[in-house]
Motif scaffolding. Structure first.
Motif, PDB file in Angstrom:
ATOM      1  N   GLU A 191     -11.084  35.544  20.523  1.00 58.49           N
ATOM      2  CA  GLU A 191     -11.980  34.601  21.192  1.00 58.49           C
ATOM      3  C   GLU A 191     -11.384  33.189  21.234  1.00 58.49           C
ATOM      4  O   GLU A 191     -11.508  32.467  22.228  1.00 58.49           O
ATOM      5  CB  GLU A 191     -13.289  34.645  20.408  1.00 58.49           C
ATOM      6  CG  GLU A 191     -14.335  33.665  20.789  1.00 58.49           C
ATOM      7  CD  GLU A 191     -15.439  33.642  19.721  1.00 58.49           C
ATOM      8  OE1 GLU A 191     -15.528  34.596  18.915  1.00 58.49           O
ATOM      9  OE2 GLU A 191     -16.190  32.662  19.699  1.00 58.49           O
ATOM     10  N   ILE A 202     -10.286  30.950  24.541  1.00 55.29           N
ATOM     11  CA  ILE A 202     -10.828  29.626  24.870  1.00 55.29           C
ATOM     12  C   ILE A 202      -9.703  28.601  25.000  1.00 55.29           C
ATOM     13  O   ILE A 202      -9.623  27.866  25.984  1.00 55.29           O
ATOM     14  CB  ILE A 202     -11.873  29.193  23.817  1.00 55.29           C
ATOM     15  CG1 ILE A 202     -13.090  30.135  23.888  1.00 55.29           C
ATOM     16  CG2 ILE A 202     -12.297  27.748  24.025  1.00 55.29           C
ATOM     17  CD1 ILE A 202     -14.012  30.054  22.691  1.00 55.29           C
ATOM     18  N   PHE A 243      -9.447  28.955  28.944  1.00 58.80           N
ATOM     19  CA  PHE A 243     -10.580  28.135  29.391  1.00 58.80           C
ATOM     20  C   PHE A 243     -10.342  26.636  29.229  1.00 58.80           C
ATOM     21  O   PHE A 243     -10.731  25.853  30.097  1.00 58.80           O
ATOM     22  CB  PHE A 243     -11.870  28.545  28.664  1.00 58.80           C
ATOM     23  CG  PHE A 243     -12.364  29.913  29.048  1.00 58.80           C
ATOM     24  CD1 PHE A 243     -12.006  30.505  30.252  1.00 58.80           C
ATOM     25  CD2 PHE A 243     -13.217  30.626  28.201  1.00 58.80           C
ATOM     26  CE1 PHE A 243     -12.460  31.762  30.608  1.00 58.80           C
ATOM     27  CE2 PHE A 243     -13.678  31.888  28.548  1.00 58.80           C
ATOM     28  CZ  PHE A 243     -13.304  32.457  29.750  1.00 58.80           C
ATOM     29  N   LEU A 247     -12.814  21.192  25.182  1.00 57.96           N
ATOM     30  CA  LEU A 247     -13.436  22.409  24.621  1.00 57.96           C
ATOM     31  C   LEU A 247     -13.079  22.550  23.141  1.00 57.96           C
ATOM     32  O   LEU A 247     -12.971  23.649  22.616  1.00 57.96           O
ATOM     33  CB  LEU A 247     -13.037  23.678  25.380  1.00 57.96           C
ATOM     34  CG  LEU A 247     -13.331  23.719  26.882  1.00 57.96           C
ATOM     35  CD1 LEU A 247     -13.088  25.122  27.439  1.00 57.96           C
ATOM     36  CD2 LEU A 247     -14.751  23.273  27.195  1.00 57.96           C
ATOM     37  N   LYS A 248     -12.939  21.407  22.473  1.00 62.62           N
ATOM     38  CA  LYS A 248     -12.576  21.442  21.053  1.00 62.62           C
ATOM     39  C   LYS A 248     -13.732  20.999  20.165  1.00 62.62           C
ATOM     40  O   LYS A 248     -13.583  20.941  18.946  1.00 62.62           O
ATOM     41  CB  LYS A 248     -11.369  20.532  20.810  1.00 62.62           C
ATOM     42  CG  LYS A 248     -10.073  21.071  21.436  1.00 62.62           C
ATOM     43  CD  LYS A 248      -8.878  20.286  20.927  1.00 62.62           C
ATOM     44  CE  LYS A 248      -7.594  20.770  21.543  1.00 62.62           C
ATOM     45  NZ  LYS A 248      -7.086  19.837  22.573  1.00 62.62           N
ATOM     46  N   ASP A 249     -14.854  20.681  20.750  1.00 60.96           N
ATOM     47  CA  ASP A 249     -15.993  20.268  19.921  1.00 60.96           C
ATOM     48  C   ASP A 249     -17.160  21.220  20.188  1.00 60.96           C
ATOM     49  O   ASP A 249     -17.013  22.204  20.906  1.00 60.96           O
ATOM     50  CB  ASP A 249     -16.370  18.810  20.240  1.00 60.96           C
ATOM     51  CG  ASP A 249     -16.973  18.109  19.033  1.00 60.96           C
ATOM     52  OD1 ASP A 249     -17.886  18.693  18.408  1.00 60.96           O
ATOM     53  OD2 ASP A 249     -16.536  16.985  18.714  1.00 60.96           O
ATOM     54  N   ASP A 250     -18.310  20.923  19.576  1.00 56.97           N
ATOM     55  CA  ASP A 250     -19.467  21.802  19.731  1.00 56.97           C
ATOM     56  C   ASP A 250     -20.255  21.524  20.997  1.00 56.97           C
ATOM     57  O   ASP A 250     -21.087  22.339  21.397  1.00 56.97           O
ATOM     58  CB  ASP A 250     -20.422  21.612  18.530  1.00 56.97           C
ATOM     59  CG  ASP A 250     -19.765  22.007  17.229  1.00 56.97           C
ATOM     60  OD1 ASP A 250     -19.319  23.151  17.124  1.00 56.97           O
ATOM     61  OD2 ASP A 250     -19.675  21.155  16.325  1.00 56.97           O
ATOM     62  N   LEU A 267     -20.244  28.078  30.872  1.00 58.72           N
ATOM     63  CA  LEU A 267     -20.101  29.526  31.058  1.00 58.72           C
ATOM     64  C   LEU A 267     -20.441  30.275  29.779  1.00 58.72           C
ATOM     65  O   LEU A 267     -19.798  30.072  28.745  1.00 58.72           O
ATOM     66  CB  LEU A 267     -18.645  29.853  31.436  1.00 58.72           C
ATOM     67  CG  LEU A 267     -18.241  31.327  31.352  1.00 58.72           C
ATOM     68  CD1 LEU A 267     -18.975  32.161  32.388  1.00 58.72           C
ATOM     69  CD2 LEU A 267     -16.727  31.476  31.523  1.00 58.72           C
ATOM     70  N   LEU A 279     -15.011  23.046  33.995  1.00 56.49           N
ATOM     71  CA  LEU A 279     -15.686  23.894  33.009  1.00 56.49           C
ATOM     72  C   LEU A 279     -15.798  23.058  31.745  1.00 56.49           C
ATOM     73  O   LEU A 279     -14.774  22.688  31.159  1.00 56.49           O
ATOM     74  CB  LEU A 279     -14.843  25.151  32.748  1.00 56.49           C
ATOM     75  CG  LEU A 279     -15.389  26.114  31.693  1.00 56.49           C
ATOM     76  CD1 LEU A 279     -16.714  26.731  32.128  1.00 56.49           C
ATOM     77  CD2 LEU A 279     -14.365  27.215  31.397  1.00 56.49           C
ATOM     78  N   GLY A 329     -17.782  23.733  28.895  1.00 57.25           N
ATOM     79  CA  GLY A 329     -18.186  24.385  27.648  1.00 57.25           C
ATOM     80  C   GLY A 329     -18.768  25.747  27.922  1.00 57.25           C
ATOM     81  O   GLY A 329     -18.781  26.201  29.078  1.00 57.25           O
ATOM     82  N   GLY A 330     -19.224  26.393  26.856  1.00 59.30           N
ATOM     83  CA  GLY A 330     -19.803  27.716  27.034  1.00 59.30           C
ATOM     84  C   GLY A 330     -19.870  28.467  25.740  1.00 59.30           C
ATOM     85  O   GLY A 330     -19.808  27.875  24.657  1.00 59.30           O
ATOM     86  N   ASP A 331     -20.008  29.769  25.851  1.00 56.75           N
ATOM     87  CA  ASP A 331     -20.024  30.625  24.672  1.00 56.75           C
ATOM     88  C   ASP A 331     -19.401  31.957  25.061  1.00 56.75           C
ATOM     89  O   ASP A 331     -19.511  32.384  26.226  1.00 56.75           O
ATOM     90  CB  ASP A 331     -21.466  30.814  24.171  1.00 56.75           C
ATOM     91  CG  ASP A 331     -21.509  31.284  22.728  1.00 56.75           C
ATOM     92  OD1 ASP A 331     -20.502  31.110  21.991  1.00 56.75           O
ATOM     93  OD2 ASP A 331     -22.546  31.849  22.321  1.00 56.75           O
TER      94      ASP A 331
HETATM   95  P1  ADP Z   1     -19.777  27.918  18.385  1.00 53.40           P
HETATM   96  O1  ADP Z   1     -19.123  28.360  17.116  1.00 53.40           O
HETATM   97  O2  ADP Z   1     -20.599  26.689  18.263  1.00 53.40           O
HETATM   98  O3  ADP Z   1     -20.407  29.005  19.166  1.00 53.40           O
HETATM   99  P2  ADP Z   1     -17.480  28.247  19.942  1.00 53.40           P
HETATM  100  O4  ADP Z   1     -16.386  28.503  18.986  1.00 53.40           O
HETATM  101  O5  ADP Z   1     -18.146  29.348  20.659  1.00 53.40           O
HETATM  102  O6  ADP Z   1     -18.562  27.363  19.267  1.00 53.40           O
HETATM  103  O7  ADP Z   1     -16.967  27.260  21.045  1.00 53.40           O
HETATM  104  C1  ADP Z   1     -15.921  26.342  20.817  1.00 53.40           C
HETATM  105  C2  ADP Z   1     -15.721  25.526  22.072  1.00 53.40           C
HETATM  106  O8  ADP Z   1     -15.319  26.383  23.125  1.00 53.40           O
HETATM  107  C3  ADP Z   1     -16.968  24.807  22.543  1.00 53.40           C
HETATM  108  O9  ADP Z   1     -16.582  23.580  23.117  1.00 53.40           O
HETATM  109  C4  ADP Z   1     -17.501  25.709  23.642  1.00 53.40           C
HETATM  110  O10 ADP Z   1     -18.229  24.980  24.593  1.00 53.40           O
HETATM  111  C5  ADP Z   1     -16.214  26.281  24.214  1.00 53.40           C
HETATM  112  N1  ADP Z   1     -16.413  27.615  24.791  1.00 53.40           N
HETATM  113  C6  ADP Z   1     -16.680  28.775  24.163  1.00 53.40           C
HETATM  114  N2  ADP Z   1     -16.794  29.792  25.031  1.00 53.40           N
HETATM  115  C7  ADP Z   1     -16.587  29.266  26.261  1.00 53.40           C
HETATM  116  C8  ADP Z   1     -16.588  29.782  27.576  1.00 53.40           C
HETATM  117  N3  ADP Z   1     -16.855  31.071  27.829  1.00 53.40           N
HETATM  118  N4  ADP Z   1     -16.349  28.938  28.593  1.00 53.40           N
HETATM  119  C9  ADP Z   1     -16.130  27.640  28.353  1.00 53.40           C
HETATM  120  N5  ADP Z   1     -16.092  27.079  27.141  1.00 53.40           N
HETATM  121  C10 ADP Z   1     -16.341  27.877  26.106  1.00 53.40           C
END
Ligand code: ADP
Ligand code: MG
Length: 322
Positions: free
Chosen positions: A7, A11, A15, A28-31, A89, A120, A122-124
């Motif tokens: 994962e 990212i 991403f 995409l390095k923060d919360d 996303l 893009l 952020g996301g999960d």
């Molecule tokens: P958390 O542990 O809070 O769920 P993640 O490790 O999932 O955090 O996410 C770390 C970073 O990566 C965050 O900035 C999040 O927005 C980004 N991120 C995670 N999944 C995606 C995705 N599918 N698309 C874009 N950004 C993502």
């Protein structure tokens, strides 16, 4: 968690580059990410989820799935007159998805983000034993207080649509292997209309100040107009012969393999439906690519009339207002 790529690699490698042009994404390095607020503009947001087997076919090319996911959301923003600037996303990838698939998906995302000049931010990312499930949240800017709403239609307004109606639902049939007697150019055109919506972003922005109400047509013209009418407390009549159809749709109609009613109730058009006072007609026509199809009236409900004035009965699933 995902075969060949975890994962965090996904990212960071696939991403994070898509966030590069947007400082508030923090790489995409923060919360969290920061939304770009601008004086005099509202931020509008929308979210759409897509599930394999429901909204697209699992075997569709990954890049094309990514593009449709982005575009269905941008279509909602366009309908409000908003200019998109960012997306989030949320993705549930089937366990064991290949790295090649993920790369193709990210490439499709990259191409569309570039085409629409958005980031893009952020996301999960999770894995699932179920079907591929994707959700995009999109953000756009529109002049403060001037977004086109479903609730703004007034009796006496002209009803308008962009583009042509019914191609999306026919394109799905082509994707399912039907309509084989159409010529190949027309089949390709319909398939493209189903697979790759063209969000009417420029048109939507130009309608701010001209139109009273707007929405995008995703679930069928008649049903979506019904939603707009209910939100505005009005009724409407569609003059069927004025609804713009593509040459391909006319050919299918002539062959007896569809009906006007099913073109007017089929989904996946992603065109704009809007209403405007009659005085705005000249300015709206000048925008190009739009057709007046009827009128907003006092009352409730949607009627569809044929050329001679007879009401065309519309029977479609989920629509119970006739
Ligand atoms: P958390 O542990 O809070 O769920 P993640 O490790 O999932 O955090 O996410 C770390 C970073 O990566 C965050 O900035 C999040 O927005 C980004 N991120 C995670 N999944 C995606 C995705 N599918 N698309 C874009 N950004 C993502
Ligand atoms: Mg976190």
């Amino acid at each position: 968690m995902l075969r060949g790529m975890n994962e965090f690699d996904l990212i960071a490698e696939l991403f994070a580059p898509l966030a590069a042009g947007y400082p508030g994404a923090l790489g995409l390095k923060d919360d969290v990410a920061f939304l770009d607020q601008r004086p005099g503009l509202d931020i509008v947001t929308t979210v759409d989820a897509m599930v394999a087997g429901v909204h697209f076919l699992a075997k569709d090319p990954a890049g094309q799935i990514a593009a449709k996911l982005i575009r269905v959301n941008l279509s909602d923003l366009a309908a409000k007159g908003a200019a998109p600037f960012a997306v989030l996303l949320a993705a549930a990838f089937p366990r064991g998805v290949s790295e090649a698939w993920l790369r193709a998906f990210a490439q499709g995302l990259a191409a569309d983000l570039k085409a629409f000049n958005i980031a893009l931010i952020g996301g999960d990312t999770v894995a699932t034993d179920g079907p591929l499930t994707l959700s995009v949240t999109a953000f756009g800017h529109v002049e403060r207080g001037r977004a086109l709403l479903r609730s703004g239609a007034r009796a006496g307004d002209t009803l308008w649509v962009s583009g042509t109606i019914g191609d999306g639902t026919l394109g799905l049939r082509v994707a399912l292997g039907e309509l084989t007697d159409l010529d190949s150019g027309q089949r390709a055109m319909l398939l493209d209309r189903y697979r790759l919506p063209r969000p009417r972003i420029d048109l939507g922005a130009r309608l701010v100040g001209l139109a009273d109400a707007g929405m995008d047509i995703s679930d069928g013209l008649v049903q979506d107009l019904g939603h707009l009418c209910r939100a505005s407390g009005v009724g409407a009549t569609i003059e069927a012969e004025r609804v713009p159809l593509s040459e391909a749709a006319r050919a299918v109609l002539r062959s007896g393999q569809t009906t006007l009613a099913s073109l007017l109730t089929g989904g996946d058009d992603y065109e704009l439906l809007f209403t405007a006072p009659p005085e705005a007609e000249g300015a709206i026509r000048a925008l190009g690519g739009v057709s007046p199809i009827g009128r907003v009236e006092v009352g409730a409900g949607v009627r569809v009339r044929a050329g001679g004035g007879a009401v065309i009965p519309i029977v479609s699933g989920g629509w119970s207002h006739f």
